[in-house]
Design a protein around this motif. Structure first.
Motif, PDB file in Angstrom:
ATOM      1  N   THR A  24       3.456  -1.953   4.426  1.00 55.53           N
ATOM      2  CA  THR A  24       4.587  -2.861   4.273  1.00 55.53           C
ATOM      3  C   THR A  24       5.589  -2.588   5.364  1.00 55.53           C
TER       4      THR A  24
ATOM      5  N   HIS B 157       3.109  -6.660  -1.965  1.00 57.38           N
ATOM      6  CA  HIS B 157       3.815  -7.767  -2.605  1.00 57.38           C
ATOM      7  C   HIS B 157       2.944  -8.356  -3.704  1.00 57.38           C
TER       8      HIS B 157
ATOM      9  N   ARG C 286       2.586   2.764  -2.522  1.00 56.08           N
ATOM     10  CA  ARG C 286       2.987   1.678  -1.628  1.00 56.08           C
ATOM     11  C   ARG C 286       2.522   0.334  -2.204  1.00 56.08           C
TER      12      ARG C 286
ATOM     13  N   ASN D  88       8.205   2.879  -7.450  1.00 53.01           N
ATOM     14  CA  ASN D  88       7.990   4.273  -7.054  1.00 53.01           C
ATOM     15  C   ASN D  88       8.677   5.238  -8.010  1.00 53.01           C
TER      16      ASN D  88
ATOM     17  N   GLU E 234      -2.280  -1.416  -3.128  1.00 51.50           N
ATOM     18  CA  GLU E 234      -1.373  -0.833  -2.134  1.00 51.50           C
ATOM     19  C   GLU E 234      -1.631  -1.494  -0.793  1.00 51.50           C
TER      20      GLU E 234
ATOM     21  N   ARG F  23       5.389  -5.944  -8.429  1.00 54.52           N
ATOM     22  CA  ARG F  23       6.341  -6.010  -7.323  1.00 54.52           C
ATOM     23  C   ARG F  23       6.549  -7.478  -6.969  1.00 54.52           C
TER      24      ARG F  23
ATOM     25  N   TYR G  55       9.932  -2.328  -4.910  1.00 53.34           N
ATOM     26  CA  TYR G  55       9.194  -1.222  -4.295  1.00 53.34           C
ATOM     27  C   TYR G  55       9.725   0.139  -4.751  1.00 53.34           C
TER      28      TYR G  55
END
Length: 189
Positions: free
Chosen positions: A186, A162, A159, A143, A183, A8, A139
């Motif tokens: 956020t 960053h 989740r 997912n 995770e 991410r 993100y």
């Protein structure tokens, strides 16, 4: 099976829904990009990425840059690992509410211009032919991949923090989760 990494982007200089719709990284995001690079370069040589792929958006490109520079490779831009497309009828100001609603449901139920369940499959398919690659994404796109790997049709199943690094393996036809990235809470929800 070949290893690849789904990362991410680092912390952006603006949050989604603010005026800048393609922000770069803030200071902590730049530090996260360097930490991701350091993690990837510390891997055993047979697992270390040889290629760097990024979403077209600036926050991903800036997160990918230190890794690409260290490896001496160009960043390959792939819209297939980009941000989820917003329905054309929505304004930028309406996008955050649309995303929040989408996060509460299933891929097939997202309201918009396209088949979002098919979009998530294309995002995962874009990884199948990659090997020894660091892929810098978002993100929602992460997912999309994680929900398919889990056999779960909910939009929000993971989740990623960053600069979170998720390890996957592929043989070109199958994608397998090796280790989920870090995770965190956020601002997404």
């Amino acid at each position: 099976m070949q290893r690849l990494f789904l990362i991410r982007h680092g912390k952006p200089a603006a949050v989604w829904g603010e005026a800048d719709h393609d922000p770069g990284l803030d200071e902590s995001g730049r530090a996260q990009a360097h930490a991701a690079r350091d993690h990837l370069l510390a891997l055993p040589e047979d697992l270390r990425p040889l290629r760097v792929v990024s979403s077209p958006l600036r926050r991903c490109r800036e997160t990918a840059a230190p890794t690409a520079e260290a490896l001496g490779v160009e960043i390959e831009i792939d819209p297939g690992v980009g941000e989820i497309p917003t329905p054309a009828a929505l304004t930028a100001e309406q996008r955050p509410a649309w995303l929040r609603e989408a996060f509460q449901g299933r891929w097939a139920d997202i309201q918009g211009d396209l088949d979002y369940d098919a979009w998530r499959r294309r995002a995962a398919d874009s990884l199948l032919t990659r090997s020894r690659t660091a892929v810098f994404s978002h993100y929602v796109a992460i997912n999309a991949v994680m929900s398919l790997l889990a056999g779960d049709d909910r939009v929000l199943v993971f989740r990623p923090d960053h600069a979170s690094i998720t390890a996957l393996e592929t043989d070109g036809g199958l994608l397998v989760l090796v280790e989920a990235g870090r995770e965190a809470s956020t601002g997404v929800l």
